[in-house]
Write a protein that holds these residues in place. Structure first.
Motif, mmCIF file in Angstrom:
data_model
loop_
_atom_site.group_PDB
_atom_site.id
_atom_site.type_symbol
_atom_site.label_atom_id
_atom_site.label_comp_id
_atom_site.label_asym_id
_atom_site.label_seq_id
_atom_site.Cartn_x
_atom_site.Cartn_y
_atom_site.Cartn_z
ATOM 1 N N PRO A 34 -42.022 -54.768 26.886
ATOM 2 C CA PRO A 34 -41.898 -53.974 28.112
ATOM 3 C C PRO A 34 -42.262 -54.711 29.396
ATOM 4 C CG PRO A 34 -43.696 -53.163 26.723
ATOM 5 C CD PRO A 34 -42.962 -54.198 25.936
ATOM 6 N N TRP A 35 -43.111 -55.722 29.309
ATOM 7 C CA TRP A 35 -43.519 -56.465 30.496
ATOM 8 C C TRP A 35 -42.372 -57.282 31.105
ATOM 9 C CZ3 TRP A 35 -44.967 -57.410 25.510
ATOM 10 C CH2 TRP A 35 -44.550 -58.610 24.944
ATOM 11 N N ARG A 36 -41.303 -57.494 30.360
ATOM 12 C CA ARG A 36 -40.169 -58.274 30.868
ATOM 13 C C ARG A 36 -39.089 -57.414 31.522
ATOM 14 N NH1 ARG A 36 -37.534 -61.832 26.583
ATOM 15 N NH2 ARG A 36 -36.415 -62.551 28.411
ATOM 16 N N LYS A 37 -39.195 -56.101 31.420
ATOM 17 C CA LYS A 37 -38.105 -55.226 31.853
ATOM 18 C C LYS A 37 -37.741 -55.394 33.327
ATOM 19 C CE LYS A 37 -36.248 -50.706 32.220
ATOM 20 N NZ LYS A 37 -36.429 -49.321 32.397
ATOM 21 N N ALA A 38 -38.707 -55.331 34.211
ATOM 22 C CA ALA A 38 -38.416 -55.356 35.649
ATOM 23 C C ALA A 38 -37.674 -56.637 36.040
ATOM 24 C CB ALA A 38 -39.697 -55.212 36.456
ATOM 25 N N ARG A 39 -38.144 -57.761 35.547
ATOM 26 C CA ARG A 39 -37.505 -59.043 35.891
ATOM 27 C C ARG A 39 -36.101 -59.135 35.296
ATOM 28 N NH1 ARG A 39 -36.255 -61.943 39.361
ATOM 29 N NH2 ARG A 39 -36.234 -64.176 39.127
ATOM 30 N N GLU A 41 -34.168 -56.644 34.466
ATOM 31 C CA GLU A 41 -33.328 -55.661 35.160
ATOM 32 C C GLU A 41 -32.825 -56.226 36.487
ATOM 33 O OE1 GLU A 41 -33.847 -50.943 34.984
ATOM 34 O OE2 GLU A 41 -35.433 -51.978 36.080
ATOM 35 N N GLU A 42 -33.713 -56.882 37.201
ATOM 36 C CA GLU A 42 -33.345 -57.493 38.487
ATOM 37 C C GLU A 42 -32.280 -58.582 38.294
ATOM 38 O OE1 GLU A 42 -35.367 -60.386 41.838
ATOM 39 O OE2 GLU A 42 -36.682 -59.077 40.674
ATOM 40 N N LEU A 43 -32.514 -59.465 37.338
ATOM 41 C CA LEU A 43 -31.567 -60.559 37.103
ATOM 42 C C LEU A 43 -30.212 -60.047 36.619
ATOM 43 C CD1 LEU A 43 -33.918 -63.222 35.502
ATOM 44 C CD2 LEU A 43 -32.657 -63.450 37.654
ATOM 45 N N LEU A 44 -30.211 -59.079 35.703
ATOM 46 C CA LEU A 44 -28.942 -58.533 35.226
ATOM 47 C C LEU A 44 -28.209 -57.794 36.337
ATOM 48 C CD1 LEU A 44 -29.956 -57.392 31.642
ATOM 49 C CD2 LEU A 44 -28.376 -59.236 32.254
ATOM 50 N N GLY A 45 -28.958 -57.173 37.240
ATOM 51 C CA GLY A 45 -28.342 -56.533 38.404
ATOM 52 C C GLY A 45 -27.664 -57.560 39.300
ATOM 53 N N GLU A 46 -28.338 -58.693 39.513
ATOM 54 C CA GLU A 46 -27.754 -59.770 40.319
ATOM 55 C C GLU A 46 -26.523 -60.356 39.639
ATOM 56 O OE1 GLU A 46 -30.707 -62.650 41.451
ATOM 57 O OE2 GLU A 46 -32.061 -61.101 42.179
ATOM 58 N N LEU A 47 -26.586 -60.486 38.324
ATOM 59 C CA LEU A 47 -25.428 -60.978 37.578
ATOM 60 C C LEU A 47 -24.257 -60.012 37.730
ATOM 61 C CD1 LEU A 47 -23.968 -62.865 35.618
ATOM 62 C CD2 LEU A 47 -25.071 -61.610 33.739
ATOM 63 N N GLY A 48 -24.537 -58.725 37.627
ATOM 64 C CA GLY A 48 -23.499 -57.715 37.807
ATOM 65 C C GLY A 48 -22.861 -57.787 39.183
ATOM 66 N N GLU A 49 -23.673 -57.993 40.205
ATOM 67 C CA GLU A 49 -23.143 -58.136 41.569
ATOM 68 C C GLU A 49 -22.280 -59.394 41.676
ATOM 69 O OE1 GLU A 49 -26.351 -58.028 44.386
ATOM 70 O OE2 GLU A 49 -27.028 -56.062 43.678
ATOM 71 N N ASP A 79 -35.855 -68.470 34.793
ATOM 72 C CA ASP A 79 -35.966 -67.118 34.232
ATOM 73 C C ASP A 79 -34.603 -66.636 33.728
ATOM 74 O OD1 ASP A 79 -38.647 -67.065 34.910
ATOM 75 O OD2 ASP A 79 -38.372 -65.766 36.660
ATOM 76 N N ALA A 80 -33.557 -66.958 34.483
ATOM 77 C CA ALA A 80 -32.207 -66.554 34.113
ATOM 78 C C ALA A 80 -31.780 -67.244 32.820
ATOM 79 C CB ALA A 80 -31.235 -66.859 35.238
ATOM 80 N N GLU A 81 -32.137 -68.503 32.657
ATOM 81 C CA GLU A 81 -31.792 -69.240 31.432
ATOM 82 C C GLU A 81 -32.407 -68.564 30.213
ATOM 83 O OE1 GLU A 81 -30.068 -71.677 28.846
ATOM 84 O OE2 GLU A 81 -29.689 -71.779 30.989
ATOM 85 N N GLU A 82 -33.675 -68.204 30.309
ATOM 86 C CA GLU A 82 -34.351 -67.516 29.206
ATOM 87 C C GLU A 82 -33.710 -66.152 28.945
ATOM 88 O OE1 GLU A 82 -38.756 -65.807 27.989
ATOM 89 O OE2 GLU A 82 -38.552 -66.999 29.814
ATOM 90 N N LEU A 83 -33.428 -65.438 30.011
ATOM 91 C CA LEU A 83 -32.812 -64.124 29.877
ATOM 92 C C LEU A 83 -31.431 -64.230 29.230
ATOM 93 C CD1 LEU A 83 -32.759 -61.033 30.600
ATOM 94 C CD2 LEU A 83 -31.514 -61.744 32.640
#
Length: 98
Positions: A34-39, A41-49, A79-83
């Motif tokens: 759960p501690w990774r959710k916010a980050r 979510e932000e990165l996947l949102g940027e990817l979607g954009e 962070d994006a690479e790990e995600l």
């Protein structure tokens, strides 16, 4: 007792969107880490954009993902690479992609 008719999930027969896979991934990630959710979510949102609103999951090709990652500053790119590594593994494990 009467059996209910089987209804296929609404996504069957439709184009799979990045946002659907990302939402499913975030739900699983939240359950496990759960501690990774916010980050995430932000990165996947940027990817979607980056890929465009309503982008199909098929648009998230390795080339496009590399292009997106190249637009990110240092630590954010790490962070994006790990995600992306975790997201790709999730997509395969849960049969979102072949």
């Amino acid at each position: 007792m009467t059996a209910l008719p089987y209804r296929a999930p609404w996504i069957v027969g439709r184009t799979t969107l990045l946002e659907h896979a990302a939402e499913d991934f975030l739900n699983e990630l939240t359950r496990q880490q759960p501690w990774r959710k916010a980050r995430a979510e932000e990165l996947l949102g940027e990817l979607g954009e980056f890929l465009g609103d309503g982008a199909p999951l098929a648009a998230a090709t390795p080339e496009r993902l590399a292009e997106w990652q190249a637009t990110l500053p240092g630590e954010q790119a790490e962070d994006a690479e790990e995600l992306l590594t975790d997201f790709r593994a999730f997509l395969k494990e849960w049969n979102w992609v072949a």
